[in-house]
Enzyme design. Structure first.
Site, mmCIF file in Angstrom:
data_model
loop_
_atom_site.group_PDB
_atom_site.id
_atom_site.type_symbol
_atom_site.label_atom_id
_atom_site.label_comp_id
_atom_site.label_asym_id
_atom_site.label_seq_id
_atom_site.Cartn_x
_atom_site.Cartn_y
_atom_site.Cartn_z
ATOM 1 N N ASP A 195 -39.010 -29.846 19.761
ATOM 2 C CA ASP A 195 -39.224 -28.671 18.907
ATOM 3 C C ASP A 195 -40.373 -28.915 17.923
ATOM 4 O O ASP A 195 -41.013 -29.981 17.927
ATOM 5 C CB ASP A 195 -37.897 -28.376 18.183
ATOM 6 C CG ASP A 195 -37.651 -26.900 17.968
ATOM 7 O OD1 ASP A 195 -38.630 -26.133 17.930
ATOM 8 O OD2 ASP A 195 -36.480 -26.521 17.817
ATOM 9 N N ASP A 249 -38.363 -17.612 18.923
ATOM 10 C CA ASP A 249 -37.051 -17.628 19.582
ATOM 11 C C ASP A 249 -36.629 -16.254 20.101
ATOM 12 O O ASP A 249 -36.822 -15.240 19.440
ATOM 13 C CB ASP A 249 -35.976 -18.091 18.589
ATOM 14 C CG ASP A 249 -36.107 -19.561 18.268
ATOM 15 O OD1 ASP A 249 -37.074 -20.196 18.746
ATOM 16 O OD2 ASP A 249 -35.248 -20.068 17.534
HETATM 17 C C1 GLA Z 1 -35.937 -23.691 17.198
HETATM 18 C C2 GLA Z 1 -36.088 -23.529 18.701
HETATM 19 C C3 GLA Z 1 -34.799 -22.997 19.281
HETATM 20 C C4 GLA Z 1 -33.658 -23.957 18.963
HETATM 21 C C5 GLA Z 1 -33.573 -24.158 17.462
HETATM 22 C C6 GLA Z 1 -32.584 -25.258 17.089
HETATM 23 O O1 GLA Z 1 -35.744 -22.460 16.565
HETATM 24 O O2 GLA Z 1 -37.157 -22.686 18.992
HETATM 25 O O3 GLA Z 1 -34.914 -22.819 20.675
HETATM 26 O O4 GLA Z 1 -33.882 -25.178 19.614
HETATM 27 O O5 GLA Z 1 -34.830 -24.529 16.919
HETATM 28 O O6 GLA Z 1 -32.526 -25.487 15.716
#
Ligand code: GLA
Length: 662
Positions: A166, A221
């Site tokens: 990430d 996301d």
């Molecule tokens: C980010 C990523 C998500 C998930 C969250 C976890 O937002 O883009 O897909 O992995 O972190 O905290």
């Protein structure tokens, strides 16, 4: 050697040793500084599996992961091709151990990650894990920036097979340095580990991430709603050239089965993600999914499109605002096609074999991947598609003999699409034969909402419909005098005989009843027809995060706040003259974000548009002539980057209309 020094040295030496990776399309700029990584070819087709985040967020423990792995096998997911069981954020303890290594949370993962890997491997599956290219994960737990070698060694020791890496808490360290350091650390372990680069599309990862990893997120996301799904879809346009074997665009994990969308919306999500060659990472609770969800996730023909060995990503070939056609060349010379209706009413979506790029042939077989039926068409590939739905076919040149003709039904009205309570209108059902053989005994039916009267205007059967012909039957429809506002379905069914077989085809139509605005009205006081937003719900007289509507220090009582990318529609009924608003980015982003605003009228004509507006920029005043506009469409788009911090506000949005009722 310190990682920054090492990168500099490699760059100086001009070391490039790529085994695989997506080449930029001809004419594209070179990717940024070359990365010296002999990436392992671990993802010939888009990886398939499951990830804990979408459904469970931080509510995870070792039992959930093991039970999910068990369910992946018992539900038939594994047989369908799902392989990776991926633990997302929140698996790690709040502190590293005395040797500086990440450790599993002792309460939720008391047996440790290796034990889970053993369980997962025992089932013939693979285990994925998560960290961030930052000092902490997005949930504030220890992450891998400056610990790349130690952490990669732990992952390998635990026999992990995939790392999702990430972008949170990255301390401003250049992205290429951070993601290269982990690529090298993973390689140095000697264990084949699929590398998922979760950089959210911030620095055009499609230009560089294919040299380091196996797939990369192209956007922020996803969330479990229609607006989020289509906004992510829109951000995939133009990225198809970068995707290919071992290097895939990742429009984020699936939400299928999580409850925030209808079955038809999930079918569209699954159809499109498959066509985009997205990694197929289910994000629902596999232990308790119903048969509908299982069928959506495991359809072998849909998955075969996604996994086609040629690895060519599908892309949009036609778009008229609400109806879109997406196509993907298949390695056997066929073309997979998704007919997508993002509008709020049913509609026919249509393309041709020429537009799909198929070789000239006398006949084409159209295989419906969801219903497993094959029909024959001469030229048109079309179908009536419900609102927020998709039809998906694989079309190939092929023999006509032995297959029934392709037919489609459609419903049209003699109205603008808006009708009045108690007032008759005509709905015409059409039935078209696109095949090479005639059909017989077409019998037309139309149903409307409860309490609506439907009367045929003549005979409802037609003896023969020859190839290339369309037959129609009209009905008079009367909504009840006291009907309320809303969208009302008009569902056609046409039964027919094709050879010995008796068949039926559906046509999806709808009409709307809406209130015409009168006098001066705040837009935020009107009922919207549809509000598709890129994040959360549209704010009404408040921001998308519930704060006052405030742009560059100026606060407004009234307005709407749909997060970009957004499309919000209002019925004006040709009764208004002006639309005014102060547009900009809400101060809650602290100066971040970049958005464009557009006002569209009839036939999506652009009536006004702004350039890119940044956070902390003063509001731009729009004053737009909306005379004769039936439906006002307000659009915000994401600007030159992705939709992060794009908290777009239409402050003091107002329409000026003639007085009077409806
Ligand atoms: C980010 C990523 C998500 C998930 C969250 C976890 O937002 O883009 O897909 O992995 O972190 O905290």
């Amino acid at each position: 050697m310190h990682r920054r020094a090492r990168c500099a040295l490699l760059a100086m030496l001009g070391v490039v040793s790529l085994l695989v990776g997506a080449a930029p399309a001809a004419g594209e700029a070179d990717p940024p500084a070359a990365a010296a990584v002999d990436k392992l070819p671990l993802a010939p087709a888009p990886p398939m599996g499951w990830n804990s985040w979408n459904k469970f967020h931080c509510n995870i423990d070792e039992n959930l992961i093991k039970e999910t792995a068990d369910a992946m096998v018992s539900s038939g997911m594994a047989e369908a091709g799902y392989e990776y069981v991926n633990i997302d954020d929140c698996w790690m303890a709040p502190e590293r151990d005395a040797e500086g290594r990440l450790q599993a949370d002792p309460e939720r993962f008391p047996s440790g990650i290796k034990a889970i890997a053993d369980h997962v491997h025992g089932l013939g599956l693979k285990l994925g894990i998560y960290s961030s290219a930052g000092t902490k994960t997005c949930q504030g737990l220890p992450a891998s920036l400056d610990h790349e070698q130690t952490d990669a060694a732990s992952f390998a020791e635990w026999e992990v097979d995939l790392l999702k890496y990430d972008n949170c808490n990255n301390q401003g360290v250049p992205f290429l340095e951070r993601y290269t350091a982990m690529a090298e650390a993973l390689l140095a372990t000697g264990r084949p580990i699929v590398y998922s680069i979760t950089e959210w599309g911030q620095n055009q990862p499609w230009e560089w991430a294919g040299e380091l990893g196996h797939y990369w997120r192209t956007t922020g996301d996803i969330s479990d709603n229609w607006g989020s799904m289509v906004s992510i879809l829109d951000q995939q346009v133009g990225l198809e050239a970068y995707s290919g074997p071992h290097a895939w665009n990742d429009p984020d994990m699936l939400e299928v089965g999580n409850g925030g969308m209808t079955t038809e919306e999930y079918r569209a999500h699954m159809s499109l993600w498959s066509l985009l060659n997205s990694p197929l990472l289910a994000g629902n609770d596999l232990r308790s999914m119903d048969d509908t969800t299982r069928a959506l996730l495991t359809d072998p023909d849909v998955i075969a499109v996604n996994q086609d060995w040629g690895g060519k990503q599908g892309h949009k070939i036609a778009d008229d605002g609400n109806q879109e056609v997406w196509a993907k060349p298949m390695s056997d010379g066929g073309v997979a096609v998704v007919l997508f209706n993002r509008g709020s009413t049913g509609a026919q979506v249509s393309t041709t074999v020429d537009e799909l790029g198929l070789e000239p042939a006398d006949a084409y077989q159209m295989f419906d991947v969801w219903t497993d039926t094959t029909v024959v068409t001469e030229h048109f590939v079309r179908a009536s598609v419900p609102s927020h739905g998709a039809k998906m076919f694989v079309v190939r040149p092929g023999e006509a003999a032995g297959h029934e003709p392709a037919v489609s039904a459609d419903v049209d009205t003699d109205t603008t699409g808006f009708v009045d309570p108690g007032v008759d209108f005509t709905a015409t059902v059409s039935f078209t034969n696109d095949g090479l053989t005639r059909v017989k005994k077409a019998s037309f039916g139309l149903t409307a909402a409860d309490g609506w009267a439907v009367r045929p205007q003549g005979a409802t059967t037609v003896k023969k419909v020859a190839p290339g012909e369309t037959a129609t039957v009209s009905f008079t429809v009367t909504p009840p005098a006291e009907e309320s506002t809303g969208t009302f379905d008009l569902s056609a069914t046409v039964g027919y005989r094709a050879g010995p077989a008796t068949r039926q085809v559906a046509g999806y139509g709808s009409v709307l009843i809406a209130t015409v605005p009168s006098g001066e009205q705040w837009v935020s006081d009107l009922d919207h027809l549809a509000a598709n937003v890129g994040w959360r719900q549209m704010g009404i007289d408040k921001s998308v995060q519930g704060n006052p509507i405030q742009i560059n220090g100026v606060t407004y009582e009234k307005g709407i706040s749909p997060h970009a990318a957004s499309e919000v529609t209002y019925y004006l009924g040709e009764n208004c003259t002006r639309f005014t608003a102060d547009v900009g980015i809400n101060d809650e982003t602290n100066g971040r974000g970049s958005v464009t605003f557009q006002v569209l009228g009839n036939d999506r004509a652009v009536l006004a548009e702004t350039g890119v507006i940044l956070g902390n920029q003063p509001a731009e005043h729009l004053d737009v002539d909306v005379s004769d506009v039936l439906v006002l469409t307000l659009i915000t788009d994401v600007g030159p980057d992705n939709n992060n911090s794009d908290h777009s506000d239409w402050a003091a949005a107002k329409v000026t209309c003639a007085n009077g009722d409806r």
